[in-house]
Design a protein around this motif. Sequence first.
Motif: not given
Length: 113
Positions: A48-56
């Motif tokens: 899982i990579w978490v984007d800058p807005t915090g979503c997976d």
Amino acid sequence: MNIVKLTALLLLPLALGACADLEATPKNKGVDRGPIGVKSLTQLKAGIWVDPTGCDHWIIDDGVEGYLSARLDKYGKPVCSGIAPPNVATGPFKAGGDIRDPVKPGEKITYTR
């Protein structure tokens, strides 16, 4: 116009045509079609990579190519689990591929769960 420019002008459409995708939409997008490590994507491990807005986002790296897909709930909304800080990838997303990414001397690679 000299012969070199004329030849280049005539060969340009052929060169650009070689870049075209012969099959616009592959029939099965779940298979890696590379020359090395051809296998179903279900045989690779996802992280899982978490984007800058915090979503997976689901992430897979087979050493040559990378795959990324938004992680969605059953209603199609983004999952923002907080499993890791923003811009961090976690899990065994580099496992299962036939080619390993280069590692610098002394660099330690760890996968968190």
